[in-house]
Motif scaffolding. Structure first.
Motif, mmCIF file in Angstrom:
data_model
loop_
_atom_site.group_PDB
_atom_site.id
_atom_site.type_symbol
_atom_site.label_atom_id
_atom_site.label_comp_id
_atom_site.label_asym_id
_atom_site.label_seq_id
_atom_site.Cartn_x
_atom_site.Cartn_y
_atom_site.Cartn_z
ATOM 1 N N ASP A 64 39.579 -32.209 -72.752
ATOM 2 C CA ASP A 64 38.857 -32.701 -71.572
ATOM 3 C C ASP A 64 39.323 -32.279 -70.145
ATOM 4 O O ASP A 64 38.816 -32.514 -69.178
ATOM 5 C CB ASP A 64 38.605 -34.123 -71.534
ATOM 6 N N ARG A 65 40.547 -31.511 -70.133
ATOM 7 C CA ARG A 65 40.958 -31.074 -68.890
ATOM 8 C C ARG A 65 41.347 -29.798 -68.784
ATOM 9 O O ARG A 65 40.917 -28.983 -67.923
ATOM 10 C CB ARG A 65 42.103 -31.912 -68.641
ATOM 11 N N ALA B 224 38.840 -26.979 -67.263
ATOM 12 C CA ALA B 224 39.372 -26.253 -66.167
ATOM 13 C C ALA B 224 39.397 -24.612 -66.160
ATOM 14 O O ALA B 224 38.930 -24.074 -65.111
ATOM 15 C CB ALA B 224 40.868 -26.605 -65.840
ATOM 16 N N TYR C 1 30.458 -28.464 -70.362
ATOM 17 C CA TYR C 1 31.470 -29.097 -69.631
ATOM 18 C C TYR C 1 31.012 -30.419 -69.526
ATOM 19 O O TYR C 1 31.714 -31.411 -69.406
ATOM 20 C CB TYR C 1 31.576 -28.361 -68.059
ATOM 21 N N LEU D 87 34.195 -37.228 -68.730
ATOM 22 C CA LEU D 87 34.085 -37.162 -67.161
ATOM 23 C C LEU D 87 34.064 -38.439 -66.510
ATOM 24 O O LEU D 87 33.363 -39.565 -67.134
ATOM 25 C CB LEU D 87 32.729 -36.643 -66.915
ATOM 26 N N GLU E 282 34.034 -37.326 -61.049
ATOM 27 C CA GLU E 282 33.784 -35.836 -61.871
ATOM 28 C C GLU E 282 32.199 -35.544 -61.853
ATOM 29 O O GLU E 282 31.639 -34.695 -61.726
ATOM 30 C CB GLU E 282 34.294 -35.631 -63.085
ATOM 31 N N ILE F 292 37.241 -28.484 -59.409
ATOM 32 C CA ILE F 292 38.505 -27.985 -60.178
ATOM 33 C C ILE F 292 39.757 -29.012 -59.654
ATOM 34 O O ILE F 292 40.632 -29.213 -60.474
ATOM 35 C CB ILE F 292 38.786 -26.426 -59.863
ATOM 36 N N GLN G 11 40.017 -31.976 -61.412
ATOM 37 C CA GLN G 11 40.818 -31.820 -62.923
ATOM 38 C C GLN G 11 42.169 -32.318 -62.926
ATOM 39 O O GLN G 11 42.938 -33.039 -63.760
ATOM 40 C CB GLN G 11 40.265 -30.467 -63.090
ATOM 41 N N SER G 12 42.686 -31.580 -61.869
ATOM 42 C CA SER G 12 44.323 -32.069 -61.776
ATOM 43 C C SER G 12 44.679 -33.566 -61.464
ATOM 44 O O SER G 12 45.479 -33.979 -62.051
ATOM 45 C CB SER G 12 44.865 -31.135 -60.629
#
Length: 224
Positions: A49-50, A54, A104, A109, A113, A165, A168-169
């Motif tokens: 999921d990450r 990404a 995606y 999410l 997101e 993006i 995501q981090s």
């Protein structure tokens, strides 16, 4: 008879205490297994999921870049690339982008997101509409639309993609923190198991000592 009753009473107390320790050990083991399971789920989610999404989002950025190159070739290439050919190439990249977005959307999410993804989809829709209009007109009118709206639409899409993006981090860091909590929990459970093992050891030593003391007293009583 009294000695036998006293001995039986002590044995029942010891048996009950050992039973409680056994139950505590099983309970600790249950919670420890749950923590390990949560840690495993966090790492799987981190990948599925990450990490993978990404990478897919950067793939969208790559296709957006290629689409901009196609527009430049059609508008500034002095007829080197025909608008209809540019449209075919453009649609190919659009399909790739749509495929990645659909993929995606199937991942886990968070609320933010989902909001950023909706903004990105709207920006992509606007950009694709302008690109089609630019390629259909081409020439001077197409260049005018590109300069007035097309370039800004492309920048706006990239800005929305960049925001998605970056989050995501952020979500990935939250998953790592959650895993650290579960790891700390397993350490606590391991410590409790060590403590219980020590308690059992002390009890065994105490039982052996008490048994030896009773034996000595019994021998003295017999000698007397």
């Amino acid at each position: 008879m009294m000695k036998f009753a006293f001995s039986l009473k002590n044995k029942l107390k010891i048996a009950f205490l050992l039973f409680c320790i056994m139950c505590c050990t099983l309970l600790i083991r249950f919670f420890e297994d749950k923590s390990v399971e949560k840690i495993n789920e966090s790492f799987i989610s981190m990948y599925n999921d990450r990490l993978v999404p990404a990478t897919d989002l950067y793939f969208i950025a790559e296709n957006l870049h290629y689409k901009n190159e196609i527009l430049q070739e059609v508008l500034l290439g002095n007829g080197a690339v025909h608008p209809s050919t540019g449209m075919v190439k453009m649609n190919k990249h659009n399909r790739k982008i749509d495929s990645v977005i659909n993929k995606y959307e199937l991942t886990l999410l968070v609320k933010q997101e989902k909001s950023y993804l909706n903004d990105l989809k709207k920006a992509i829709t606007v950009q694709q509409g302008l690109e089609a209009k630019i390629l259909n007109m081409a020439g001077t009118e197409g260049k005018a639309i590109y300069e007035s709206m097309g370039r800004n639409a492309a920048k706006h899409t990239l800005a929305k993609l960049s925001a998605l993006i970056k989050i995501q981090s952020k979500v990935g860091n939250e998953l790592i923190k959650g895993s650290e909590i579960f790891v700390s929990g397993t350490k606590v459970y391991s410590t409790l198991q060590v403590i219980l093992a020590i308690v059992i050891g002390i009890m065994i030593v105490a039982i052996v000592s008490a048994s030896n003391a009773v034996k000595i007293q019994s021998e003295k009583f017999n000698l007397n």
